[in-house]
Motif scaffolding. Sequence first.
Motif, short mmCIF file in Angstrom:
data_model
loop_
_atom_site.label_atom_id
_atom_site.label_comp_id
_atom_site.label_asym_id
_atom_site.label_seq_id
_atom_site.Cartn_x
_atom_site.Cartn_y
_atom_site.Cartn_z
N LEU A 1 0.81 -1.22 0.00
CA LEU A 1 0.00 0.00 0.00
C LEU A 1 0.85 1.27 0.00
CD1 LEU A 1 -2.79 -1.13 2.48
CD2 LEU A 1 -2.98 -0.86 -0.01
N GLU A 2 2.17 1.10 -0.10
CA GLU A 2 3.11 2.23 -0.15
C GLU A 2 2.96 3.15 1.06
OE1 GLU A 2 2.40 4.03 -3.96
OE2 GLU A 2 3.04 2.24 -5.03
N THR A 3 2.95 2.52 2.22
CA THR A 3 2.86 3.26 3.47
C THR A 3 3.74 2.56 4.49
OG1 THR A 3 1.31 4.31 5.01
CG2 THR A 3 0.82 2.04 4.36
N THR A 4 3.56 2.88 5.75
CA THR A 4 4.35 2.26 6.81
C THR A 4 3.44 1.47 7.74
OG1 THR A 4 4.11 4.16 8.29
CG2 THR A 4 6.02 4.16 6.79
N VAL A 5 4.03 0.52 8.45
CA VAL A 5 3.29 -0.24 9.45
C VAL A 5 2.76 0.72 10.52
CG1 VAL A 5 3.49 -1.98 11.28
CG2 VAL A 5 4.57 -2.37 9.05
N GLU A 6 3.58 1.69 10.88
CA GLU A 6 3.18 2.65 11.91
C GLU A 6 1.89 3.37 11.53
OE1 GLU A 6 7.48 1.83 12.08
OE2 GLU A 6 6.24 2.61 10.46
N TYR A 7 1.80 3.80 10.25
CA TYR A 7 0.57 4.48 9.83
C TYR A 7 -0.62 3.52 9.88
CZ TYR A 7 -3.06 6.76 7.26
OH TYR A 7 -4.28 7.29 6.92
N LEU A 8 -0.42 2.29 9.44
CA LEU A 8 -1.53 1.33 9.47
C LEU A 8 -2.03 1.10 10.88
CD1 LEU A 8 -0.39 -1.40 6.91
CD2 LEU A 8 -2.10 0.40 6.57
N LEU A 9 -1.12 1.09 11.85
CA LEU A 9 -1.51 0.78 13.23
C LEU A 9 -2.03 1.99 13.99
CD1 LEU A 9 1.31 -1.70 14.25
CD2 LEU A 9 -1.06 -2.22 13.61
N VAL A 10 -1.46 3.17 13.77
CA VAL A 10 -1.85 4.31 14.61
C VAL A 10 -2.14 5.59 13.84
CG1 VAL A 10 -0.61 3.50 16.65
CG2 VAL A 10 0.55 5.00 15.04
N GLY A 11 -1.94 5.60 12.54
CA GLY A 11 -2.12 6.83 11.77
C GLY A 11 -3.54 7.31 11.77
N ASP A 12 -3.69 8.60 11.88
CA ASP A 12 -5.02 9.21 11.73
C ASP A 12 -4.82 10.66 11.31
OD1 ASP A 12 -3.95 10.05 14.09
OD2 ASP A 12 -5.79 9.94 15.24
N GLY A 13 -5.15 10.94 10.09
CA GLY A 13 -5.02 12.31 9.60
C GLY A 13 -4.27 12.34 8.28
N GLU A 14 -4.62 13.30 7.45
CA GLU A 14 -4.05 13.42 6.11
C GLU A 14 -2.54 13.65 6.15
OE1 GLU A 14 -4.49 12.88 2.23
OE2 GLU A 14 -6.16 12.87 3.63
N GLN A 15 -2.06 14.51 7.03
CA GLN A 15 -0.62 14.79 7.08
C GLN A 15 0.17 13.55 7.46
OE1 GLN A 15 0.91 17.57 6.07
NE2 GLN A 15 2.81 16.49 6.35
N GLU A 16 -0.33 12.77 8.39
CA GLU A 16 0.37 11.56 8.79
C GLU A 16 0.44 10.56 7.64
OE1 GLU A 16 -0.74 9.77 12.44
OE2 GLU A 16 -0.94 11.67 13.45
N GLU A 17 -0.61 10.49 6.83
CA GLU A 17 -0.60 9.58 5.69
C GLU A 17 0.47 10.02 4.69
OE1 GLU A 17 -3.32 8.14 1.95
OE2 GLU A 17 -4.33 9.04 3.66
N GLU A 18 0.57 11.30 4.43
CA GLU A 18 1.59 11.80 3.50
C GLU A 18 2.99 11.50 4.04
OE1 GLU A 18 3.11 16.09 1.88
OE2 GLU A 18 0.95 15.78 2.01
N ASP A 19 3.21 11.71 5.31
CA ASP A 19 4.50 11.40 5.92
C ASP A 19 4.82 9.91 5.79
OD1 ASP A 19 4.85 14.05 6.64
OD2 ASP A 19 4.23 13.75 8.72
N ALA A 20 3.81 9.07 5.99
CA ALA A 20 4.01 7.63 5.89
C ALA A 20 4.38 7.24 4.46
CB ALA A 20 2.76 6.89 6.34
N GLU A 21 3.74 7.85 3.47
CA GLU A 21 4.07 7.57 2.07
C GLU A 21 5.51 7.99 1.78
OE1 GLU A 21 1.10 9.62 -0.17
OE2 GLU A 21 -0.42 8.09 0.23
N ASP A 22 5.92 9.14 2.29
CA ASP A 22 7.30 9.60 2.09
C ASP A 22 8.29 8.65 2.74
OD1 ASP A 22 6.37 11.80 0.70
OD2 ASP A 22 6.62 13.20 2.38
N THR A 23 7.99 8.20 3.95
CA THR A 23 8.86 7.26 4.65
C THR A 23 8.96 5.95 3.88
OG1 THR A 23 8.32 8.26 6.78
CG2 THR A 23 9.21 6.03 6.82
N ALA A 24 7.82 5.45 3.38
CA ALA A 24 7.83 4.21 2.61
C ALA A 24 8.66 4.37 1.34
CB ALA A 24 6.40 3.79 2.27
N PHE A 25 8.53 5.51 0.68
CA PHE A 25 9.31 5.78 -0.53
C PHE A 25 10.80 5.80 -0.21
CE2 PHE A 25 11.57 8.71 -3.29
CZ PHE A 25 11.31 8.16 -4.54
N TYR A 26 11.16 6.48 0.87
CA TYR A 26 12.57 6.57 1.24
C TYR A 26 13.15 5.20 1.59
CZ TYR A 26 16.92 7.92 3.41
OH TYR A 26 18.25 8.02 3.72
N ARG A 27 12.38 4.37 2.26
CA ARG A 27 12.86 3.01 2.59
C ARG A 27 13.10 2.21 1.31
NH1 ARG A 27 8.84 1.72 7.67
NH2 ARG A 27 9.95 3.03 9.16
#
Length: 120
Positions: free
Chosen positions: A71-97
């Motif tokens: 899903l091009e995100t992070t485990v952290e976002y899936l477990l605790v993310g809530d909010g548009e900014q956090e989703e964008e940060d998770a996508e950036d983190t997944a891309f960087y990994r």
Amino acid sequence: MYRETEPSTERRDIVPTPLGERVRELRQKRDLTLEGLAERVGSSKSYMWEIENKDVARPSAEKLAHIATALETTVEYLLVGDGEQEEEDAEDTAFYRKYRKLDAPVKERMRKMLDILDDE
């Protein structure tokens, strides 16, 4: 004998969890079917349906990592993310990994492409 192709969504025991809601939301944003996500994760369609719709599904850390990657995100976002900014940060983190795992020549090409895009 009649068999359903999709699990019924009219059952009373459907209780999506925050994890399930996030997985469904991201899957739909990425235009993936349950089957498409299951293929990316290496799991069954019915298991992915359970992740999205039932409280009983408790995926392993490894399975969560596969779902997050698909899903091009992070485990952290899936477990605790809530909010548009956090989703964008998770996508950036997944891309960087994903970027960090690339070979040096591919990283160099990516940097050049970014420089070209940045100049526009």
